[in-house]
Write an enzyme that holds these catalytic residues in place. Sequence first.
Site, PDB file in Angstrom:
ATOM      1  N   HIS A  27     -11.265  15.766  23.203  1.00  0.00           N
ATOM      2  CA  HIS A  27     -12.313  15.284  24.108  1.00  0.00           C
ATOM      3  C   HIS A  27     -12.251  13.760  24.232  1.00  0.00           C
ATOM      4  O   HIS A  27     -12.267  13.211  25.340  1.00  0.00           O
ATOM      5  CB  HIS A  27     -13.681  15.721  23.584  1.00  0.00           C
ATOM      6  CG  HIS A  27     -14.829  15.089  24.285  1.00  0.00           C
ATOM      7  ND1 HIS A  27     -15.372  15.621  25.432  1.00  0.00           N
ATOM      8  CD2 HIS A  27     -15.525  13.956  24.032  1.00  0.00           C
ATOM      9  CE1 HIS A  27     -16.365  14.839  25.841  1.00  0.00           C
ATOM     10  NE2 HIS A  27     -16.472  13.813  25.005  1.00  0.00           N
ATOM     11  N   GLU A  28     -12.168  13.070  23.104  1.00  0.00           N
ATOM     12  CA  GLU A  28     -12.136  11.608  23.129  1.00  0.00           C
ATOM     13  C   GLU A  28     -10.843  11.088  23.751  1.00  0.00           C
ATOM     14  O   GLU A  28     -10.848  10.094  24.476  1.00  0.00           O
ATOM     15  CB  GLU A  28     -12.337  11.039  21.721  1.00  0.00           C
ATOM     16  CG  GLU A  28     -13.695  11.348  21.120  1.00  0.00           C
ATOM     17  CD  GLU A  28     -14.871  10.900  21.985  1.00  0.00           C
ATOM     18  OE1 GLU A  28     -14.741   9.892  22.717  1.00  0.00           O
ATOM     19  OE2 GLU A  28     -15.931  11.553  21.927  1.00  0.00           O
ATOM     20  N   HIS A  77     -11.050  10.882  27.420  1.00  0.00           N
ATOM     21  CA  HIS A  77     -11.706   9.663  27.902  1.00  0.00           C
ATOM     22  C   HIS A  77     -10.714   8.503  27.985  1.00  0.00           C
ATOM     23  O   HIS A  77     -10.730   7.728  28.950  1.00  0.00           O
ATOM     24  CB  HIS A  77     -12.871   9.269  27.004  1.00  0.00           C
ATOM     25  CG  HIS A  77     -14.045  10.189  27.102  1.00  0.00           C
ATOM     26  ND1 HIS A  77     -14.660  10.505  28.299  1.00  0.00           N
ATOM     27  CD2 HIS A  77     -14.710  10.874  26.155  1.00  0.00           C
ATOM     28  CE1 HIS A  77     -15.649  11.333  28.073  1.00  0.00           C
ATOM     29  NE2 HIS A  77     -15.706  11.576  26.780  1.00  0.00           N
TER      30      HIS A  77
END
Length: 87
Positions: A35-36, A39
């Site tokens: 998820h990170e 980003h």
Amino acid sequence: AKVFRSKSVKVRYQDITGAFFEMELNGFLGRIFQHEFDHIEGLLFIDHVEPTEIISEADYLKRYKSSWLEYRDSPNICRFLTIIKMW
């Protein structure tokens, strides 16, 4: 909505001294990393799902709270959070 993620990821990273490290992240910790990393790559949650698949935050927490509790006290979580701060 449930976003497809690999069950485990192997990451290779470099610290501020130039030393390389490898780590395998599994389960919830692996999901957090992916998820990170999205980003960092400029991707958001909504880039992975159809609008009809989105659920409320409250429903999400009801479904996945046990996954977080399982990994919250993991020895790797502190090391993982340190890696994220280095980005």
